[in-house]
Design an enzyme around this catalytic site. Sequence first.
Site, short mmCIF file in Angstrom:
data_model
loop_
_atom_site.label_atom_id
_atom_site.label_comp_id
_atom_site.label_asym_id
_atom_site.label_seq_id
_atom_site.Cartn_x
_atom_site.Cartn_y
_atom_site.Cartn_z
N GLY A 75 0.83 -1.20 0.00
CA GLY A 75 0.00 0.00 0.00
C GLY A 75 0.85 1.24 0.00
O GLY A 75 1.75 1.37 0.83
N ASN A 149 -6.16 -4.96 6.90
CA ASN A 149 -5.79 -5.40 5.57
C ASN A 149 -6.90 -6.30 5.05
O ASN A 149 -7.25 -7.29 5.69
CB ASN A 149 -4.46 -6.17 5.61
CG ASN A 149 -4.10 -6.83 4.29
OD1 ASN A 149 -3.41 -7.84 4.27
ND2 ASN A 149 -4.54 -6.26 3.19
N GLY A 150 -7.44 -5.97 3.89
CA GLY A 150 -8.52 -6.75 3.31
C GLY A 150 -9.65 -5.85 2.86
O GLY A 150 -9.48 -4.64 2.71
N TYR A 300 1.58 -12.49 -7.09
CA TYR A 300 2.01 -11.10 -7.27
C TYR A 300 2.11 -10.30 -5.98
O TYR A 300 3.07 -9.56 -5.77
CB TYR A 300 1.05 -10.40 -8.23
CG TYR A 300 1.27 -8.90 -8.35
CD1 TYR A 300 2.30 -8.40 -9.13
CD2 TYR A 300 0.44 -8.00 -7.69
CE1 TYR A 300 2.51 -7.02 -9.25
CE2 TYR A 300 0.64 -6.63 -7.81
CZ TYR A 300 1.67 -6.15 -8.58
OH TYR A 300 1.88 -4.80 -8.69
N ASP A 404 3.63 -11.61 -14.59
CA ASP A 404 2.81 -12.32 -13.61
C ASP A 404 1.34 -12.35 -13.98
O ASP A 404 0.62 -13.29 -13.65
CB ASP A 404 2.98 -11.70 -12.22
CG ASP A 404 2.57 -10.24 -12.21
OD1 ASP A 404 1.39 -9.94 -11.96
OD2 ASP A 404 3.45 -9.39 -12.45
N CYS A 491 -8.51 -19.26 -2.45
CA CYS A 491 -9.48 -18.45 -3.19
C CYS A 491 -8.90 -18.19 -4.57
O CYS A 491 -7.82 -17.62 -4.72
CB CYS A 491 -9.73 -17.12 -2.47
SG CYS A 491 -10.83 -16.02 -3.41
#
Length: 534
Positions: A75, A149-150, A300, A404, A491
């Site tokens: 970030g 985070n998320g 990535y 990537d 996921c």
Amino acid sequence: MILYGSADQVFPNSDQWSISPTLGGVPRGDGRLNHDLLPGEKGPQDACGVFGVWAPGEEVAKLTYFGLYALQHRGQESAGIAVSNGSQILVFKDMGLVSQVFDETSLGSLQGHIAVGHARYSTTGASVWENAQPTFRATAHGSIALGHNGNLVNTAQLAEMVADLPKQEGGRTPRVAATNDTDLLTALLAAQVDEDGKPLTIEEAAHQVLPQVKGAFSLVFMDEHTLYAARDPQGIRPLVLGRLERGWVAASESAALDIVGASYVREIEPGEFVAIDENGLRTSRFAEAKPKGCVFEYVYLARPDTDIAGRNVYLSRVEMGRRLAKEAPVEADLVIPTPESGTPAAIGYAEASGIPFGAGLVKNAYVGRTFIQPSQTIRQLGIRLKLNPLKEVIKGKRLVVVDDSIVRGNTQRALVRMLREAGAAEVHIRISSPPVKWPCFFGIDFATRAELIANGMTIEEIGTSLGADSLAYISIDGMIEATTIAKPNLCRACFDGEYPMELPDPELLGKQLLETELAAGPAATAAADAIRRP
């Protein structure tokens, strides 16, 4: 920018108190990203980075600074650190990189034994100071500062829950100045009461609130005396626990532990809640673990020197390259990466194919952070602001270019053109992840589905659009096998559309949800007006 509070302080008409420091007219970090300077070049944007430390006798602010420095790749829009000295929490945050936001003076003002830090890329809410983290709230017992985070998928429901919180003195609803899911979550944790109306502690509130939160969340938060960490039941984003000689650390990635000299202990498990104070570490569970770690972390997002679920990210990427070479061979003279994210896979491709590996592109590591707005002439240079070819290396060569991922395809299209202008005889694109066809709602800011080049086009058509001699992607199974993680525990939604949980209606999702749903005026102070009701 500073926020501060303690149990015995009262801030009239606001849950937050802010001060804008003047730095002798020196401009602060503007928070602009590469894609702001180079329209159309936006790739997958990282989630966020969180770091928390409990270490009496240590310089916790500086430890957190270096921890965030190690997590800067996650970030780059804003950064912040909150510190507690046992009686109050002080929060310093601003727009820009970690090194732009903090200096010796600001870090020196953050004295205490507990700290939480955050480096943000916005996945819900605009990139503005109000949405920078850690978020801060006064509570009945003191205060709370939180980093997340998320990305949550029931933000609208959380806004409704904030609207239903008990009124404060004077009949006010708790104020939500920010427009992100994290501030709603912080407000809920700060204001929970039991059946008799007695305020809950942060730990009690967490066990009441977190089971109702849906989406991806790796949290580090604190009150005046305790460091907390929690991870969503799916464990979509990473979160690890480390040990210092005189304390504990929680961080998004194991690489951040290495930077501050902490030893890796273990991952914080999906659905786990951890509390650390003078009595030691205690752990509990607020939900059953249903692991669905993000496979794109291996592709990535994460640093190559990070370990996730017992698997090193660099080794995973090299193996992806090896498998890609076996699945999509081609006759060529040189394998080159798109630096830096394509380098490990390119090494693996070269190893498996027997084609020499070389550096055909030089990356400018500092592009995209400037107070000088580029002219249209500079904009037209496009990718050359970021990458420049080594003409002597690639001239006359048949190239395999390993990257990537492809999102919109603008970067790869410009890259192919640039390589041909530099004298490449052939350009074969190889991608170490499958085609990205679905948006992510759990912390990666991809393009919209309509903007994803893999939607509505075959692989051959994409290759033609890019101007490449050939294009090939790794298979989903090949990518997953390279991670060594069981397929059901990952996921893969951005590749196959199988999301790890049920999603709400499309109008209740999206980065700008609260900006579009919040009305000016009353909604700024009354969460009851935050979401349009039927």
